[in-house]
Scaffold this motif. Structure first.
Motif, PDB file in Angstrom:
ATOM      1  N   ALA A  19      30.736  24.694  49.597  1.00 11.95           N
ATOM      2  CA  ALA A  19      30.805  26.128  49.308  1.00 11.95           C
ATOM      3  C   ALA A  19      29.674  26.872  50.003  1.00 11.95           C
ATOM      4  N   ALA A  20      28.464  26.303  49.962  1.00 13.89           N
ATOM      5  CA  ALA A  20      27.329  26.959  50.612  1.00 13.89           C
ATOM      6  C   ALA A  20      27.546  27.079  52.109  1.00 13.89           C
ATOM      7  N   ALA A  21      28.129  26.049  52.722  1.00  9.79           N
ATOM      8  CA  ALA A  21      28.402  26.102  54.159  1.00  9.79           C
ATOM      9  C   ALA A  21      29.428  27.177  54.485  1.00  9.79           C
ATOM     10  N   LEU A  22      30.442  27.314  53.626  1.00  5.00           N
ATOM     11  CA  LEU A  22      31.462  28.336  53.862  1.00  5.00           C
ATOM     12  C   LEU A  22      30.919  29.742  53.649  1.00  5.00           C
ATOM     13  N   LEU A  23      29.979  29.898  52.733  1.00  6.39           N
ATOM     14  CA  LEU A  23      29.417  31.214  52.442  1.00  6.39           C
ATOM     15  C   LEU A  23      28.363  31.641  53.453  1.00  6.39           C
ATOM     16  N   CYS A 177      27.377  34.762  42.624  1.00  5.28           N
ATOM     17  CA  CYS A 177      26.912  36.151  42.581  1.00  5.28           C
ATOM     18  C   CYS A 177      26.595  36.705  43.966  1.00  5.28           C
ATOM     19  N   LEU A 178      26.745  35.880  45.006  1.00  7.50           N
ATOM     20  CA  LEU A 178      26.530  36.390  46.349  1.00  7.50           C
ATOM     21  C   LEU A 178      27.561  37.461  46.680  1.00  7.50           C
ATOM     22  N   ARG A 179      27.115  38.521  47.321  1.00  7.93           N
ATOM     23  CA  ARG A 179      28.042  39.544  47.780  1.00  7.93           C
ATOM     24  C   ARG A 179      28.763  39.061  49.028  1.00  7.93           C
ATOM     25  N   ARG A 180      29.943  39.604  49.209  1.00  3.64           N
ATOM     26  CA  ARG A 180      30.652  39.332  50.457  1.00  3.64           C
ATOM     27  C   ARG A 180      29.944  40.021  51.620  1.00  3.64           C
ATOM     28  N   ARG A 181      29.307  41.130  51.351  1.00  5.56           N
ATOM     29  CA  ARG A 181      28.500  41.810  52.347  1.00  5.56           C
ATOM     30  C   ARG A 181      27.232  41.003  52.586  1.00  5.56           C
ATOM     31  N   THR A 182      26.862  40.785  53.834  1.00  6.61           N
ATOM     32  CA  THR A 182      25.723  39.943  54.164  1.00  6.61           C
ATOM     33  C   THR A 182      24.420  40.735  54.119  1.00  6.61           C
ATOM     34  N   ARG A 183      23.316  40.024  54.257  1.00  3.95           N
ATOM     35  CA  ARG A 183      22.019  40.690  54.283  1.00  3.95           C
ATOM     36  C   ARG A 183      21.899  41.590  55.509  1.00  3.95           C
ATOM     37  N   ASP A 243      28.700  52.808  45.392  1.00  2.00           N
ATOM     38  CA  ASP A 243      28.099  51.741  46.185  1.00  2.00           C
ATOM     39  C   ASP A 243      28.282  50.414  45.473  1.00  2.00           C
ATOM     40  N   THR A 244      29.512  49.905  45.489  1.00  2.00           N
ATOM     41  CA  THR A 244      29.798  48.651  44.807  1.00  2.00           C
ATOM     42  C   THR A 244      29.695  47.453  45.722  1.00  2.00           C
ATOM     43  N   GLY A 245      29.801  47.661  47.010  1.00  2.00           N
ATOM     44  CA  GLY A 245      29.674  46.551  47.943  1.00  2.00           C
ATOM     45  C   GLY A 245      30.804  45.543  47.818  1.00  2.00           C
ATOM     46  N   PHE A 246      30.578  44.338  48.304  1.00  5.05           N
ATOM     47  CA  PHE A 246      31.572  43.277  48.258  1.00  5.05           C
ATOM     48  C   PHE A 246      31.081  42.205  47.318  1.00  5.05           C
ATOM     49  N   HIS A 247      31.735  42.114  46.164  1.00  4.57           N
ATOM     50  CA  HIS A 247      31.249  41.228  45.128  1.00  4.57           C
ATOM     51  C   HIS A 247      32.334  40.222  44.744  1.00  4.57           C
ATOM     52  N   VAL A 248      32.268  39.798  43.517  1.00  6.13           N
ATOM     53  CA  VAL A 248      33.038  38.629  43.125  1.00  6.13           C
ATOM     54  C   VAL A 248      34.503  38.916  42.841  1.00  6.13           C
ATOM     55  N   HIS A 249      34.816  39.890  42.033  1.00  7.17           N
ATOM     56  CA  HIS A 249      36.106  39.891  41.360  1.00  7.17           C
ATOM     57  C   HIS A 249      37.271  40.389  42.197  1.00  7.17           C
ATOM     58  N   HIS A 250      37.040  41.267  43.169  1.00  5.57           N
ATOM     59  CA  HIS A 250      38.161  41.886  43.858  1.00  5.57           C
ATOM     60  C   HIS A 250      38.214  41.479  45.317  1.00  5.57           C
ATOM     61  N   ASP A 251      37.561  40.389  45.688  1.00  7.69           N
ATOM     62  CA  ASP A 251      37.263  40.292  47.072  1.00  7.69           C
ATOM     63  C   ASP A 251      38.312  39.717  47.992  1.00  7.69           C
ATOM     64  N   GLY A 256      34.899  45.541  44.729  1.00  6.40           N
ATOM     65  CA  GLY A 256      34.871  44.858  43.466  1.00  6.40           C
ATOM     66  C   GLY A 256      33.582  45.045  42.711  1.00  6.40           C
ATOM     67  N   ALA A 257      33.567  44.588  41.473  1.00  7.86           N
ATOM     68  CA  ALA A 257      32.390  44.715  40.638  1.00  7.86           C
ATOM     69  C   ALA A 257      31.436  43.580  40.921  1.00  7.86           C
ATOM     70  N   SER A 258      30.162  43.797  40.670  1.00  9.09           N
ATOM     71  CA  SER A 258      29.178  42.765  40.908  1.00  9.09           C
ATOM     72  C   SER A 258      29.311  41.660  39.888  1.00  9.09           C
TER      73      SER A 258
END
Length: 261
Positions: A19-23, A177-183, A243-251, A256-258
């Motif tokens: 999972a970490a490699a894919l993220l 809890c990582l966002r889909r949006r990157t740093r 400013d919700t960004g890319f989070h877990v639930h709707h991605d 989505g919500a954080s």
């Protein structure tokens, strides 16, 4: 600790590693994203559609319909070549709300293309890798639970078993809890906000590209300041432009919500 439980913990560790490699996002490259791309990064799909509607409204191609809806004014959007704006305009065959516009298949395809461009630039995690990573993370607590159920819990070993087995579950929760949006995307948004502070202009009228960027960066606040009547009467305000960004639930689709929200 019984050897059986070690196998389950080891399996959970493998799942976490995959999972970490894919993220892990791809290398970021410098790009100059337009307002719709910025809105997609900041607030997800509906935020990008909102910016597209404001751009069309500036051209006189879109206006408000019944309360909370938007519609075309009967004319073609002259000079518009942007795929998302064209998809939004052709989807307005009747008076509909912003959420319905964003759900139209052609609009979804245009948003997918925009999202893929951002993923190629290292600003978003790719859809397929994101989905796979989510599935692996969900499997971690299931794996640990299965191990706890099938492994004999002798009294002396029970505290140690729970302590060690909690580690992969905690790591999976943190990765979840990582966002889909990157740093890199976060740094880009911060630099754009520094370059484009929220202006003081208010009211409706003919607006500039800078105002589109303002709406992309600041959501509802900029809408109320720059296109107050259109935003209010067209139903552009509210969920999806924050400013919700890319989070877990709707991605699967972008926003989505954080985690934990």
């Amino acid at each position: 600790m019984p050897m059986e439980m070690w196998w389950f913990i080891g399996a959970a560790g493998v799942l976490l590693g995959l999972a970490a490699a894919l993220l892990r996002p791809g290398p970021a490259r410098a790009i100059a994203p337009g307002p719709q791309s910025v809105a997609l990064l900041r607030g997800g799909r509906r935020a990008a559609v909102t910016v597209a509607l404001v751009a069309l409204q500036q051209r006189g191609a879109v206006t408000t319909g019944r309360t909370g809806t938007v519609r075309t004014d009967g004319r073609a959007p002259v000079g518009v070549r942007d795929p998302l704006q064209l998809a939004v305009h052709t989807s307005l065959q009747r008076q509909i709300g912003v959420r319905v516009v964003a759900s139209r298949p052609r609009v979804q395809r245009a948003l997918d293309a925009l999202r893929d461009e951002l993923a190629s630039a290292g600003l978003l995690r790719r859809d397929g890798r994101w989905r796979s990573a989510r599935a692996l993370l969900y499997a971690v607590p299931l794996t640990i639970t299965a191990g706890l159920l099938v492994t004999p819990m002798t009294a002396p070993n029970t505290p140690l078993q729970f302590a060690v087995s909690a580690v992969p579950v905690a790591v999976a929760a943190a990765l979840g809890c990582l966002r889909r949006r990157t740093r890199a995307a976060g740094r880009l948004l911060a630099s754009l906000r520094a370059e484009h502070p929220l202006g003081d202009r208010s009211g409706d009228g003919v607006l500039s590209d800078g105002v589109l960027m303002s709406v992309a960066l600041y959501g509802d606040t900029a809408l109320r300041r720059h296109v107050a009547h259109f935003a209010r009467d067209g139903g552009l305000l509210g969920r999806g432009s924050r400013d919700t960004g890319f989070h877990v639930h709707h991605d699967a689709t972008g926003g989505g919500a954080s985690c934990g929200a």
